[in-house]
Scaffold this active site. Structure first.
Site, PDB file in Angstrom:
ATOM      1  N   ASN A  63      -1.153 -35.990 -22.912  1.00 62.43           N
ATOM      2  CA  ASN A  63      -1.771 -34.753 -23.381  1.00 62.43           C
ATOM      3  C   ASN A  63      -0.774 -33.616 -23.190  1.00 62.43           C
ATOM      4  O   ASN A  63      -0.135 -33.521 -22.138  1.00 62.43           O
ATOM      5  CB  ASN A  63      -3.049 -34.475 -22.586  1.00 62.43           C
ATOM      6  CG  ASN A  63      -4.117 -35.534 -22.816  1.00 62.43           C
ATOM      7  OD1 ASN A  63      -4.273 -36.031 -23.925  1.00 62.43           O
ATOM      8  ND2 ASN A  63      -4.833 -35.901 -21.761  1.00 62.43           N
ATOM      9  N   GLU A  70      -4.690 -30.989 -18.463  1.00 63.75           N
ATOM     10  CA  GLU A  70      -5.333 -30.238 -17.377  1.00 63.75           C
ATOM     11  C   GLU A  70      -4.404 -30.053 -16.193  1.00 63.75           C
ATOM     12  O   GLU A  70      -4.512 -29.060 -15.469  1.00 63.75           O
ATOM     13  CB  GLU A  70      -6.612 -30.957 -16.936  1.00 63.75           C
ATOM     14  CG  GLU A  70      -7.706 -30.857 -17.998  1.00 63.75           C
ATOM     15  CD  GLU A  70      -8.992 -31.559 -17.610  1.00 63.75           C
ATOM     16  OE1 GLU A  70      -8.936 -32.466 -16.757  1.00 63.75           O
ATOM     17  OE2 GLU A  70     -10.036 -31.190 -18.165  1.00 63.75           O
ATOM     18  N   VAL A  71      -3.533 -31.017 -15.995  1.00 57.81           N
ATOM     19  CA  VAL A  71      -2.549 -30.911 -14.899  1.00 57.81           C
ATOM     20  C   VAL A  71      -1.181 -30.705 -15.542  1.00 57.81           C
ATOM     21  O   VAL A  71      -0.699 -31.574 -16.290  1.00 57.81           O
ATOM     22  CB  VAL A  71      -2.560 -32.169 -14.008  1.00 57.81           C
ATOM     23  CG1 VAL A  71      -1.479 -32.072 -12.942  1.00 57.81           C
ATOM     24  CG2 VAL A  71      -3.938 -32.374 -13.372  1.00 57.81           C
ATOM     25  N   HIS A 116      -0.673 -41.331 -19.204  1.00 62.63           N
ATOM     26  CA  HIS A 116      -1.846 -42.130 -18.855  1.00 62.63           C
ATOM     27  C   HIS A 116      -1.609 -43.558 -19.353  1.00 62.63           C
ATOM     28  O   HIS A 116      -1.196 -43.756 -20.494  1.00 62.63           O
ATOM     29  CB  HIS A 116      -3.102 -41.602 -19.562  1.00 62.63           C
ATOM     30  CG  HIS A 116      -3.524 -40.224 -19.161  1.00 62.63           C
ATOM     31  ND1 HIS A 116      -4.557 -39.983 -18.286  1.00 62.63           N
ATOM     32  CD2 HIS A 116      -3.060 -39.006 -19.540  1.00 62.63           C
ATOM     33  CE1 HIS A 116      -4.719 -38.665 -18.149  1.00 62.63           C
ATOM     34  NE2 HIS A 116      -3.824 -38.055 -18.896  1.00 62.63           N
ATOM     35  N   HIS A 159       2.792 -36.291 -17.301  1.00 59.84           N
ATOM     36  CA  HIS A 159       2.307 -37.609 -16.876  1.00 59.84           C
ATOM     37  C   HIS A 159       1.910 -38.415 -18.093  1.00 59.84           C
ATOM     38  O   HIS A 159       1.446 -37.858 -19.097  1.00 59.84           O
ATOM     39  CB  HIS A 159       1.135 -37.497 -15.894  1.00 59.84           C
ATOM     40  CG  HIS A 159       0.022 -36.621 -16.358  1.00 59.84           C
ATOM     41  ND1 HIS A 159       0.091 -35.245 -16.296  1.00 59.84           N
ATOM     42  CD2 HIS A 159      -1.178 -36.915 -16.920  1.00 59.84           C
ATOM     43  CE1 HIS A 159      -1.028 -34.733 -16.781  1.00 59.84           C
ATOM     44  NE2 HIS A 159      -1.815 -35.722 -17.172  1.00 59.84           N
ATOM     45  N   ILE A 186      -7.946 -40.402 -10.450  1.00 61.18           N
ATOM     46  CA  ILE A 186      -9.103 -40.196  -9.560  1.00 61.18           C
ATOM     47  C   ILE A 186     -10.427 -40.346 -10.315  1.00 61.18           C
ATOM     48  O   ILE A 186     -11.457 -40.660  -9.699  1.00 61.18           O
ATOM     49  CB  ILE A 186      -8.999 -38.797  -8.888  1.00 61.18           C
ATOM     50  CG1 ILE A 186      -9.776 -38.763  -7.584  1.00 61.18           C
ATOM     51  CG2 ILE A 186      -9.434 -37.678  -9.818  1.00 61.18           C
ATOM     52  CD1 ILE A 186      -9.454 -37.535  -6.717  1.00 61.18           C
TER      53      ILE A 186
HETATM   54  P1  5GP Z   1      -4.505 -34.476 -18.201  1.00 61.21           P
HETATM   55  O1  5GP Z   1      -5.858 -34.054 -18.710  1.00 61.21           O
HETATM   56  O2  5GP Z   1      -3.733 -33.330 -17.614  1.00 61.21           O
HETATM   57  O3  5GP Z   1      -3.716 -35.272 -19.200  1.00 61.21           O
HETATM   58  O4  5GP Z   1      -4.803 -35.516 -17.058  1.00 61.21           O
HETATM   59  C1  5GP Z   1      -4.957 -35.187 -15.717  1.00 61.21           C
HETATM   60  C2  5GP Z   1      -5.557 -36.386 -15.039  1.00 61.21           C
HETATM   61  O5  5GP Z   1      -5.393 -36.224 -13.645  1.00 61.21           O
HETATM   62  C3  5GP Z   1      -7.073 -36.561 -15.298  1.00 61.21           C
HETATM   63  O6  5GP Z   1      -7.307 -37.824 -15.911  1.00 61.21           O
HETATM   64  C4  5GP Z   1      -7.684 -36.451 -13.909  1.00 61.21           C
HETATM   65  O7  5GP Z   1      -8.754 -37.332 -13.710  1.00 61.21           O
HETATM   66  C5  5GP Z   1      -6.510 -36.751 -12.991  1.00 61.21           C
HETATM   67  N1  5GP Z   1      -6.577 -36.095 -11.696  1.00 61.21           N
HETATM   68  C6  5GP Z   1      -6.926 -34.790 -11.454  1.00 61.21           C
HETATM   69  N2  5GP Z   1      -6.851 -34.521 -10.149  1.00 61.21           N
HETATM   70  C7  5GP Z   1      -6.441 -35.663  -9.532  1.00 61.21           C
HETATM   71  C8  5GP Z   1      -6.173 -36.002  -8.167  1.00 61.21           C
HETATM   72  O8  5GP Z   1      -6.301 -35.197  -7.244  1.00 61.21           O
HETATM   73  N3  5GP Z   1      -5.771 -37.281  -7.924  1.00 61.21           N
HETATM   74  C9  5GP Z   1      -5.629 -38.204  -8.907  1.00 61.21           C
HETATM   75  N4  5GP Z   1      -5.238 -39.430  -8.548  1.00 61.21           N
HETATM   76  N5  5GP Z   1      -5.855 -37.915 -10.214  1.00 61.21           N
HETATM   77  C10 5GP Z   1      -6.258 -36.668 -10.516  1.00 61.21           C
END
Ligand code: 5GP
Ligand code: ZN
Length: 111
Positions: A86, A94-95, A101, A99, A31
């Protein structure tokens, strides 16, 4: 317990721009893209992160890895791409649903 964000996306409760899906994995656009192409490769099964993978997930994680070059090719990333996982708050996660990237399409900073 409230399902996590990516479980909700997997269930279709929250919309996403999907580019690939099969019985085990979904792939959708980030997003807040950090590159021209920024996809998230996500297992349908909820696994919080790399620290929570089990030996029985070996085939799943292998499948996700094998999918990356296929997706990169599909996205026209012919000169290469970057993958990031991450792990934990210290790793910038953060999530908390595993996943990968997949980034590319423009010059990326050296790491
Ligand atoms: P992390 O920091 O956990 O490795 O990555 C989480 C990713 O999820 C971030 O790059 C963030 O932009 C993406 N993200 C967070 N919320 C949403 C969402 O509601 N939809 C989509 N498509 N991506 C999201
Ligand atoms: Zn989840």
């Amino acid at each position: 317990m409230e399902p996590c964000l990516f479980c909700k996306i997997e269930q279709g409760e929250i919309p996403s721009e999907q580019v690939y899906q099969d019985e085990d994995v979904i792939v959708f656009k980030d997003i807040a893209p950090k590159a021209k192409v920024h996809l998230l490769v996500v297992p349908r099964k909820h696994v919080s992160g790399l620290n929570d993978l089990l030996p029985e997930d070996q085939q799943l994680i292998g499948k996700m890895m094998l999918l990356l070059p296929e997706l990169a090719k599909q996205q026209g990333l012919d000169d290469g791409f970057r993958t990031i996982i991450n792990t934990g708050s210290g790793g910038g996660q953060e999530v908390f649903h595993l996943h990968i990237h997949l980034l590319g399409g423009n010059a990326l900073p050296f790491v």
